[in-house]
Design a protein around this motif. Structure first.
Motif, short mmCIF file in Angstrom:
data_model
loop_
_atom_site.label_atom_id
_atom_site.label_comp_id
_atom_site.label_asym_id
_atom_site.label_seq_id
_atom_site.Cartn_x
_atom_site.Cartn_y
_atom_site.Cartn_z
N LEU A 1 0.82 -1.22 0.00
CA LEU A 1 0.00 0.00 0.00
C LEU A 1 0.85 1.27 0.00
N SER A 2 2.02 1.19 0.57
CA SER A 2 2.95 2.35 0.62
C SER A 2 4.28 1.91 0.01
N PRO A 3 4.31 1.73 -1.30
CA PRO A 3 5.47 1.11 -1.95
C PRO A 3 6.75 1.93 -1.86
N ALA A 4 7.86 1.23 -1.65
CA ALA A 4 9.17 1.86 -1.67
C ALA A 4 9.55 2.23 -3.10
N ALA A 5 9.02 1.47 -4.05
CA ALA A 5 9.27 1.71 -5.47
C ALA A 5 8.12 1.06 -6.24
N LYS A 6 7.98 1.47 -7.49
CA LYS A 6 6.88 0.97 -8.32
C LYS A 6 6.93 -0.56 -8.44
N GLY A 7 5.86 -1.22 -8.00
CA GLY A 7 5.79 -2.68 -8.10
C GLY A 7 6.16 -3.41 -6.82
N HIS A 8 6.51 -2.66 -5.77
CA HIS A 8 6.86 -3.27 -4.46
C HIS A 8 5.77 -4.27 -4.04
N GLY B 1 11.82 -12.37 -10.95
CA GLY B 1 12.03 -12.55 -12.39
C GLY B 1 10.95 -11.88 -13.21
N ALA B 2 9.70 -12.00 -12.72
CA ALA B 2 8.57 -11.38 -13.43
C ALA B 2 8.71 -9.85 -13.41
N GLU C 1 16.20 -2.55 -12.43
CA GLU C 1 17.63 -2.83 -12.57
C GLU C 1 18.15 -3.74 -11.46
N GLY C 2 17.35 -3.88 -10.42
CA GLY C 2 17.72 -4.75 -9.31
C GLY C 2 16.50 -5.05 -8.47
N ILE D 1 11.18 -5.93 -3.66
CA ILE D 1 11.19 -4.51 -4.04
C ILE D 1 12.03 -4.30 -5.30
N PRO D 2 11.35 -3.96 -6.39
CA PRO D 2 12.10 -3.68 -7.62
C PRO D 2 12.85 -2.35 -7.47
N ARG D 3 14.04 -2.26 -8.02
CA ARG D 3 14.84 -1.06 -7.87
C ARG D 3 15.15 -0.44 -9.23
#
Ligand code: 5GP
Ligand code: ZN
Length: 138
Positions: A33-40, A72-73, A81-82, A105-107
């Motif tokens: 609900l409060s993502p660190a990054a898009k897609g968290h 992976g998805a 990128e990470g 968490i996607p970076r």
């Protein structure tokens, strides 16, 4: 076991709606609900375990394999990128919801996040003692 007073039990069980990425018999993967990054994303167990100390080992094995698939998805679809895999246990460690969950968490280059710790210093004698102490309990 599930706990009707636990928000993640209720989300995992589908009683409270969530942005669900994936669901099977054991897990529900939702967006934070409060993502660190898009897609968290958060991987929630359907059974209630408070933390790493309580979770069933078989469930944990399946969970880490699922985490690999989710990461992976994300790489494939979000072109991150990470990926950080984070899992907090106990208030002191930053856990705020006391139902086991794994953060995926996607970076991105421009996400402005800093997930980490302040590097400390180590003493060889103390390291040897600590390694022996922890290892001795395994
Ligand atoms: P913790 O700090 O316990 O490791 O992580 C709890 C996470 O759950 C936080 O990142 C927080 O944003 C997320 N969270 C808390 N309540 C809800 C909720 O009702 N729905 C969703 N999707 N995420 C939540
Ligand atoms: Zn729960």
């Amino acid at each position: 076991m599930t706990d009707t007073n636990c928000i993640f039990c209720r989300i995992a069980g589908g009683d409270i709606p969530s942005s669900t990425v994936y669901e099977d018999e054991q897990f529900r993967v939702i967006l934070d609900l409060s993502p660190a990054a898009k897609g968290h994303a958060l991987i929630l167990t359907k059974q209630h375990y408070a933390n790493i100390f309580e979770i069933d080992e078989e469930v944990l094995r399946d969970l880490i394999v699922l985490a690999k698939k989710v990461a992976g998805a994300m790489k494939e679809t979000l072109h991150c990128e990470g990926v950080n895999i984070v899992q907090n246990n106990g208030e002191r460690a930053g856990q705020t919801v006391f139902h086991f969950h794994l953060h995926v968490i996607p970076r991105y280059a421009d996400d402005g996040q800093q997930i980490g710790w302040k590097p400390g210093t180590s003493d060889p004698d103390e390291q040897a003692e600590l390694a022996k102490k922890i290892g001795g309990a395994l």
